[in-house]
Design an enzyme around this catalytic site. Structure first.
Site, mmCIF file in Angstrom:
data_model
loop_
_atom_site.group_PDB
_atom_site.id
_atom_site.type_symbol
_atom_site.label_atom_id
_atom_site.label_comp_id
_atom_site.label_asym_id
_atom_site.label_seq_id
_atom_site.Cartn_x
_atom_site.Cartn_y
_atom_site.Cartn_z
ATOM 1 N N HIS A 29 0.830 -1.205 0.000
ATOM 2 C CA HIS A 29 0.000 0.000 0.000
ATOM 3 C C HIS A 29 0.866 1.257 0.000
ATOM 4 C CE1 HIS A 29 -3.650 2.364 1.211
ATOM 5 N NE2 HIS A 29 -2.706 3.156 1.716
ATOM 6 N N GLU A 30 1.809 1.325 0.919
ATOM 7 C CA GLU A 30 2.650 2.526 1.018
ATOM 8 C C GLU A 30 3.621 2.624 -0.148
ATOM 9 O OE1 GLU A 30 1.900 4.818 3.015
ATOM 10 O OE2 GLU A 30 0.499 3.653 4.221
ATOM 11 N N HIS A 51 1.851 4.203 -3.107
ATOM 12 C CA HIS A 51 1.825 5.669 -2.991
ATOM 13 C C HIS A 51 3.150 6.269 -3.460
ATOM 14 C CE1 HIS A 51 -1.986 6.170 -1.015
ATOM 15 N NE2 HIS A 51 -1.641 5.548 0.102
#
Length: 203
Positions: A28-29, A32
């Site tokens: 997820h990170e 980004h």
């Protein structure tokens, strides 16, 4: 109920869930950071966040909360909206939950061919569930979550107001209380999305 309580019941289930969480939060990170980097913002790269190394993304407090409370968070990826513009910011923000949705869809497709009773089936089901939770939860239009920043990119005036709220010292506690109050509705929404994901692949 935190992961520690699961450890007391089943060490294997604890290990599977913990590893699935680490994997999912890291992806997820990373999503980004990678999206922002590709769209022209080198801020995540300068902080060493364009990596799949979990140690770069896990937050000590957020990890402790996951262990003992059952709700936590990873370390947010710093981005500079001035380097990305309105739409670049939107896509860099959306990349995190979209990566979780993609993982959930892949797991759902595999589950259609793997018995859920097997160890691999249990792993797939766990990873799917965690990524649906992360995708749906982060897309909620609530301050401090990706959903509010996506909404802020679409409506700049609202985005400025949300940013001002997030800068307040007690914003985190206010948001946590709000989320707790809506936990039943959020859980119901997550369940509906999980059934939808499984339904897409006939699982």
């Amino acid at each position: 109920m935190g992961l520690i309580s699961l450890l007391q019941v089943s060490p294997l289930a604890f290990a599977i869930t913990a590893l699935a969480l680490v994997l999912s939060l890291t992806v997820h990170e990373f999503a980004h950071a990678y999206a922002a980097d590709r769209l022209g913002d080198r801020t995540p790269r300068s902080y060493g966040r364009v990596t799949l190394n979990p140690l770069k993304h896990l937050d000590p407090l957020g990890t402790l909360l996951l262990l003992f409370v059952g709700f936590g968070f990873a370390r947010p990826v710093p981005i500079n909206p001035r380097n990305l513009g309105r739409w670049g910011t939107l896509w860099a923000t959306a990349a995190g939950p979209l990566s979780n949705l993609l993982i959930a869809l892949v797991c759902a497709a595999l589950i259609a061919f793997v018995p859920v009773s097997t160890l691999f089936g249990v792993v797939l089901s766990t990873v799917l569930s965690i990524n649906v939770v992360l995708a749906v939860f982060n897309l909620l239009p609530i301050p401090l979550l990706d959903g509010s920043r996506i909404l802020g990119s679409l409506v700049p005036s609202l985005g400025r107001s949300l940013a001002q709220f997030e800068a307040q010292p007690f914003s985190f506690l206010i948001v946590m209380v709000f989320i707790y109050a809506l936990s039943g509705q959020i859980g119901s929404l997550i369940g509906q999305v999980q059934r939808w994901v499984l339904g897409l692949v006939g699982a």
